[in-house]
Scaffold this motif. Structure first.
Motif, PDB file in Angstrom:
ATOM      1  N   SER A   9     -16.378   2.385  12.507  1.00 41.76           N
ATOM      2  CA  SER A   9     -15.599   2.846  11.131  1.00 41.76           C
ATOM      3  C   SER A   9     -14.574   1.891  10.799  1.00 41.76           C
ATOM      4  CB  SER A   9     -15.117   4.367  11.175  1.00 41.76           C
ATOM      5  OG  SER A   9     -13.992   4.166  12.123  1.00 41.76           O
ATOM      6  N   VAL A  10     -14.684   1.705   9.318  1.00 41.58           N
ATOM      7  CA  VAL A  10     -13.563   0.789   9.118  1.00 41.58           C
ATOM      8  C   VAL A  10     -12.588   1.563   8.086  1.00 41.58           C
ATOM      9  CG1 VAL A  10     -13.236  -1.237   7.596  1.00 41.58           C
ATOM     10  CG2 VAL A  10     -14.978  -1.028   9.159  1.00 41.58           C
ATOM     11  N   ALA A  11     -11.080   1.550   8.290  1.00 40.94           N
ATOM     12  CA  ALA A  11     -10.436   2.217   7.352  1.00 40.94           C
ATOM     13  C   ALA A  11     -10.172   1.539   6.223  1.00 40.94           C
ATOM     14  CB  ALA A  11      -9.077   2.549   8.091  1.00 40.94           C
ATOM     15  N   PRO A  12     -10.390   2.315   5.102  1.00 42.98           N
ATOM     16  CA  PRO A  12      -9.911   1.622   3.549  1.00 42.98           C
ATOM     17  C   PRO A  12      -8.379   0.827   3.607  1.00 42.98           C
ATOM     18  CG  PRO A  12      -9.908   4.148   3.569  1.00 42.98           C
ATOM     19  CD  PRO A  12     -10.160   3.765   4.827  1.00 42.98           C
ATOM     20  N   GLN A  13      -8.723  -0.118   3.117  1.00 44.88           N
ATOM     21  CA  GLN A  13      -7.176  -0.927   2.954  1.00 44.88           C
ATOM     22  C   GLN A  13      -6.674  -0.290   1.734  1.00 44.88           C
ATOM     23  OE1 GLN A  13      -7.726  -5.061   2.995  1.00 44.88           O
ATOM     24  NE2 GLN A  13      -8.440  -5.112   5.063  1.00 44.88           N
ATOM     25  N   ARG A  14      -5.270   0.136   1.852  1.00 45.72           N
ATOM     26  CA  ARG A  14      -4.474   0.482   0.743  1.00 45.72           C
ATOM     27  C   ARG A  14      -3.764  -0.653   0.258  1.00 45.72           C
ATOM     28  NH1 ARG A  14      -2.668   6.457   2.897  1.00 45.72           N
ATOM     29  NH2 ARG A  14      -4.843   7.172   3.256  1.00 45.72           N
ATOM     30  N   THR A  15      -3.836  -0.640  -1.161  1.00 40.31           N
ATOM     31  CA  THR A  15      -2.893  -1.814  -1.811  1.00 40.31           C
ATOM     32  C   THR A  15      -1.486  -1.099  -1.827  1.00 40.31           C
ATOM     33  OG1 THR A  15      -3.464  -1.230  -3.918  1.00 40.31           O
ATOM     34  CG2 THR A  15      -4.677  -2.863  -2.749  1.00 40.31           C
ATOM     35  N   PRO A  16      -0.413  -2.129  -1.845  1.00 39.23           N
ATOM     36  CA  PRO A  16       1.024  -1.527  -2.188  1.00 39.23           C
ATOM     37  C   PRO A  16       1.228  -1.135  -3.233  1.00 39.23           C
ATOM     38  CG  PRO A  16       1.074  -3.903  -1.626  1.00 39.23           C
ATOM     39  CD  PRO A  16      -0.348  -3.194  -1.295  1.00 39.23           C
ATOM     40  N   PRO A  17       2.084  -0.222  -3.695  1.00 40.70           N
ATOM     41  CA  PRO A  17       2.311   0.066  -5.368  1.00 40.70           C
ATOM     42  C   PRO A  17       2.670  -1.056  -5.940  1.00 40.70           C
ATOM     43  CG  PRO A  17       3.709   1.280  -3.921  1.00 40.70           C
ATOM     44  CD  PRO A  17       2.762   0.640  -2.880  1.00 40.70           C
ATOM     45  N   PRO A  18       2.709  -1.395  -7.083  1.00 35.45           N
ATOM     46  CA  PRO A  18       3.016  -2.534  -8.018  1.00 35.45           C
ATOM     47  C   PRO A  18       4.547  -2.699  -8.018  1.00 35.45           C
ATOM     48  CG  PRO A  18       2.172  -0.881  -9.335  1.00 35.45           C
ATOM     49  CD  PRO A  18       1.865  -0.454  -8.105  1.00 35.45           C
ATOM     50  N   GLY A  47      17.188  10.420 -20.854  1.00 32.82           N
ATOM     51  CA  GLY A  47      17.227   9.062 -20.662  1.00 32.82           C
ATOM     52  C   GLY A  47      16.249   8.465 -19.852  1.00 32.82           C
ATOM     53  N   TRP A  48      15.016   8.964 -19.618  1.00 29.45           N
ATOM     54  CA  TRP A  48      14.114   8.270 -18.964  1.00 29.45           C
ATOM     55  C   TRP A  48      12.898   8.316 -19.800  1.00 29.45           C
ATOM     56  CZ3 TRP A  48      10.066  11.182 -18.211  1.00 29.45           C
ATOM     57  CH2 TRP A  48       9.961  12.622 -18.191  1.00 29.45           C
ATOM     58  N   VAL A  49      11.776   7.214 -19.680  1.00 31.06           N
ATOM     59  CA  VAL A  49      10.952   7.209 -20.329  1.00 31.06           C
ATOM     60  C   VAL A  49       9.724   6.725 -19.337  1.00 31.06           C
ATOM     61  CG1 VAL A  49      11.836   6.397 -22.453  1.00 31.06           C
ATOM     62  CG2 VAL A  49      11.143   4.727 -20.794  1.00 31.06           C
ATOM     63  N   TYR A  50       8.432   6.688 -19.730  1.00 34.15           N
ATOM     64  CA  TYR A  50       7.158   6.256 -19.076  1.00 34.15           C
ATOM     65  C   TYR A  50       6.895   5.085 -19.135  1.00 34.15           C
ATOM     66  CZ  TYR A  50       6.332  11.347 -18.694  1.00 34.15           C
ATOM     67  OH  TYR A  50       6.535  12.804 -18.257  1.00 34.15           O
ATOM     68  N   PHE A  51       6.463   4.297 -18.320  1.00 28.47           N
ATOM     69  CA  PHE A  51       5.961   2.967 -18.382  1.00 28.47           C
ATOM     70  C   PHE A  51       4.618   2.977 -17.794  1.00 28.47           C
ATOM     71  CE2 PHE A  51      10.095   1.758 -19.745  1.00 28.47           C
ATOM     72  CZ  PHE A  51       9.829   0.659 -20.490  1.00 28.47           C
ATOM     73  N   ARG A  52       3.617   2.152 -18.337  1.00 25.07           N
ATOM     74  CA  ARG A  52       2.637   1.784 -17.641  1.00 25.07           C
ATOM     75  C   ARG A  52       2.597   0.598 -16.862  1.00 25.07           C
ATOM     76  NH1 ARG A  52      -3.453   2.349 -19.876  1.00 25.07           N
ATOM     77  NH2 ARG A  52      -4.567   1.632 -17.730  1.00 25.07           N
ATOM     78  N   ILE A  53       2.538   0.704 -15.465  1.00 24.41           N
ATOM     79  CA  ILE A  53       2.420  -0.395 -14.593  1.00 24.41           C
ATOM     80  C   ILE A  53       1.141  -0.675 -13.846  1.00 24.41           C
ATOM     81  CG2 ILE A  53       3.965  -1.486 -12.849  1.00 24.41           C
ATOM     82  CD1 ILE A  53       6.256   0.152 -13.688  1.00 24.41           C
ATOM     83  N   GLU A  54       0.302  -1.580 -14.204  1.00 25.79           N
ATOM     84  CA  GLU A  54      -0.835  -1.775 -13.706  1.00 25.79           C
ATOM     85  C   GLU A  54      -1.608  -0.495 -14.078  1.00 25.79           C
ATOM     86  OE1 GLU A  54      -1.323  -3.261  -9.740  1.00 25.79           O
ATOM     87  OE2 GLU A  54       0.145  -4.892 -10.321  1.00 25.79           O
TER      88      GLU A  54
END
Length: 80
Positions: A9-18, A47-54
């Motif tokens: 079995s091979v564990a799936p590789q997780r990519t770090p968050p952007p 005072g906060w907003v949403y941003f799309r990051i990747e």
């Protein structure tokens, strides 16, 4: 190396968050989400907003551009 007939079995590789929580993002690098309700997100406030990051959406302090939290899980089925 595994012997013939055995299962490996091979564990799936997780990519770090952007970006990391607390990181300051540069202005103009990412797209602000302008219609949060369309994506099933609560309205921006305090005072906060949403941003799309990747492929994710993050809450970001609009003045300091500090990443507050990842909000992708709150997005509705309309989030691409």
């Amino acid at each position: 190396m595994a012997a013939a007939g055995s299962c490996v079995s091979v564990a799936p590789q997780r990519t770090p968050p952007p970006v990391a929580i607390g990181e300051v993002i540069p202005k103009g690098k990412y797209s602000m989400v302008m219609d949060a309700r369309w994506y099933g997100l609560p309205p921006a406030q305090d005072g906060w907003v949403y941003f799309r990051i990747e492929r994710d959406v993050y809450r970001v302090d609009y003045v300091t551009m500090t990443v507050l939290e990842r909000a992708t899980a709150e997005a509705g089925r309309n989030w691409p």
